[in-house]
Design a protein around this motif. Structure first.
Motif, PDB file in Angstrom:
ATOM      1  N   MET A  21       0.977  -0.875  -0.392  1.00 54.00           N
ATOM      2  CA  MET A  21       0.119   0.391   0.024  1.00 54.00           C
ATOM      3  C   MET A  21       1.502   0.968  -0.545  1.00 54.00           C
ATOM      4  O   MET A  21       0.852   2.398  -0.749  1.00 54.00           O
ATOM      5  CB  MET A  21      -1.400   0.196   1.456  1.00 54.00           C
ATOM      6  CG  MET A  21      -1.661  -1.262   1.021  1.00 54.00           C
ATOM      7  SD  MET A  21      -3.748  -0.849   1.402  1.00 54.00           S
ATOM      8  CE  MET A  21      -3.879   0.729   2.000  1.00 54.00           C
ATOM      9  N   ALA A  22       2.244   1.293   1.065  1.00 51.25           N
ATOM     10  CA  ALA A  22       2.932   1.873   0.874  1.00 51.25           C
ATOM     11  C   ALA A  22       3.144   2.492  -0.659  1.00 51.25           C
ATOM     12  O   ALA A  22       3.502   3.961  -0.999  1.00 51.25           O
ATOM     13  CB  ALA A  22       4.355   1.852   1.857  1.00 51.25           C
ATOM     14  N   THR A  24       2.094   1.847  -3.562  1.00 53.94           N
ATOM     15  CA  THR A  24       1.232   2.166  -4.352  1.00 53.94           C
ATOM     16  C   THR A  24       0.870   3.966  -4.187  1.00 53.94           C
ATOM     17  O   THR A  24       0.498   4.583  -5.005  1.00 53.94           O
ATOM     18  CB  THR A  24      -0.279   1.495  -4.075  1.00 53.94           C
ATOM     19  OG1 THR A  24       0.160   0.187  -4.493  1.00 53.94           O
ATOM     20  CG2 THR A  24      -1.415   1.721  -5.186  1.00 53.94           C
ATOM     21  N   VAL A  25       0.773   4.843  -2.621  1.00 56.05           N
ATOM     22  CA  VAL A  25       0.252   5.567  -2.571  1.00 56.05           C
ATOM     23  C   VAL A  25       1.749   6.508  -2.629  1.00 56.05           C
ATOM     24  O   VAL A  25       1.979   7.301  -3.436  1.00 56.05           O
ATOM     25  CB  VAL A  25       0.176   5.779  -0.793  1.00 56.05           C
ATOM     26  CG1 VAL A  25       0.533   6.908  -0.510  1.00 56.05           C
ATOM     27  CG2 VAL A  25      -0.597   4.857  -0.233  1.00 56.05           C
ATOM     28  N   GLY A  26       2.930   5.830  -3.089  1.00 59.26           N
ATOM     29  CA  GLY A  26       4.071   6.730  -3.255  1.00 59.26           C
ATOM     30  C   GLY A  26       3.716   6.717  -5.197  1.00 59.26           C
ATOM     31  O   GLY A  26       4.271   8.158  -5.645  1.00 59.26           O
ATOM     32  N   LEU A  28       0.976   6.812  -7.258  1.00 56.24           N
ATOM     33  CA  LEU A  28       0.614   8.320  -7.188  1.00 56.24           C
ATOM     34  C   LEU A  28       0.046   9.266  -6.720  1.00 56.24           C
ATOM     35  O   LEU A  28       0.379  10.482  -6.926  1.00 56.24           O
ATOM     36  CB  LEU A  28      -1.033   7.544  -6.514  1.00 56.24           C
ATOM     37  CG  LEU A  28      -2.075   6.006  -7.274  1.00 56.24           C
ATOM     38  CD1 LEU A  28      -3.154   6.323  -6.343  1.00 56.24           C
ATOM     39  CD2 LEU A  28      -2.169   6.417  -8.035  1.00 56.24           C
ATOM     40  N   ARG A  29       1.334   9.268  -6.072  1.00 53.79           N
ATOM     41  CA  ARG A  29       1.672  10.857  -4.942  1.00 53.79           C
ATOM     42  C   ARG A  29       2.986  11.648  -5.150  1.00 53.79           C
ATOM     43  O   ARG A  29       3.143  12.614  -5.241  1.00 53.79           O
ATOM     44  CB  ARG A  29       1.477  11.401  -3.067  1.00 53.79           C
ATOM     45  CG  ARG A  29      -0.143  10.419  -2.639  1.00 53.79           C
ATOM     46  CD  ARG A  29      -0.708  11.106  -2.581  1.00 53.79           C
ATOM     47  NE  ARG A  29      -0.645  12.864  -2.765  1.00 53.79           N
ATOM     48  CZ  ARG A  29      -0.436  13.006  -1.331  1.00 53.79           C
ATOM     49  NH1 ARG A  29      -2.005  12.944  -1.009  1.00 53.79           N
ATOM     50  NH2 ARG A  29      -0.321  14.715  -1.339  1.00 53.79           N
ATOM     51  N   ARG A  36       9.506   8.251  -8.566  1.00 56.90           N
ATOM     52  CA  ARG A  36       8.004   7.174  -8.032  1.00 56.90           C
ATOM     53  C   ARG A  36       7.763   5.572  -8.988  1.00 56.90           C
ATOM     54  O   ARG A  36       7.805   4.121  -7.837  1.00 56.90           O
ATOM     55  CB  ARG A  36       7.246   7.237  -9.536  1.00 56.90           C
ATOM     56  CG  ARG A  36       5.799   8.589  -9.844  1.00 56.90           C
ATOM     57  CD  ARG A  36       5.303   9.011 -10.597  1.00 56.90           C
ATOM     58  NE  ARG A  36       3.892  10.143  -9.711  1.00 56.90           N
ATOM     59  CZ  ARG A  36       3.105  10.845 -11.572  1.00 56.90           C
ATOM     60  NH1 ARG A  36       4.281  10.162 -11.905  1.00 56.90           N
ATOM     61  NH2 ARG A  36       2.657  11.438 -10.666  1.00 56.90           N
ATOM     62  N   ASP A  44       7.636  -2.052  -2.900  1.00 57.25           N
ATOM     63  CA  ASP A  44       6.934  -3.952  -3.456  1.00 57.25           C
ATOM     64  C   ASP A  44       7.927  -4.871  -3.742  1.00 57.25           C
ATOM     65  O   ASP A  44       7.503  -6.228  -2.915  1.00 57.25           O
ATOM     66  CB  ASP A  44       6.931  -3.856  -5.312  1.00 57.25           C
ATOM     67  CG  ASP A  44       5.391  -2.724  -5.202  1.00 57.25           C
ATOM     68  OD1 ASP A  44       4.954  -2.475  -4.120  1.00 57.25           O
ATOM     69  OD2 ASP A  44       5.746  -2.653  -6.298  1.00 57.25           O
TER      70      ASP A  44
END
Length: 97
Positions: A21-22, A24-26, A28-29, A36, A44
């Motif tokens: 999840m971290a 994925t947030v990275g 996107l953000r 990225r 991952d």
């Protein structure tokens, strides 16, 4: 003893989920391609490592454990190669503009 192994598996899987999840947030953000890529590949790989570590006590044979480890190693190898190729392409595109 079985309960301790199950608790360890759940903890490792939750930790792996947190890193996925971290990442994925990275993805996107973060503002640019390079940050990225860094967030995604590091998180991952660590997330998959935690999932594999969590699954290892649950397997019945050594061959299944080795297969899990080989899959993790192959994913780490391919992720680093692919991120290198993406970063190189982004650098070339940056230099052309």
């Amino acid at each position: 003893m079985r309960t301790a192994i199950d608790v360890f598996t759940i903890a490792a899987m939750v930790a792996g989920l947190f890193f996925f999840m971290a990442g994925t947030v990275g993805l996107l953000r973060f503002p640019d391609t390079f940050t990225r890529l860094h967030a995604l590949t590091k998180a991952d790989n660590l997330g998959l490592g935690m999932v594999v570590v969590g699954l290892l006590p649950q397997v019945d044979s050594i061959t299944v454990a080795l297969k899990l480890i080989v899959v993790w190693l192959l994913v780490m190898l391919t992720a680093s190669d692919v991120s290198q190729l993406i970063a190189r392409a982004a650098r070339r595109q940056e230099n052309q503009q």
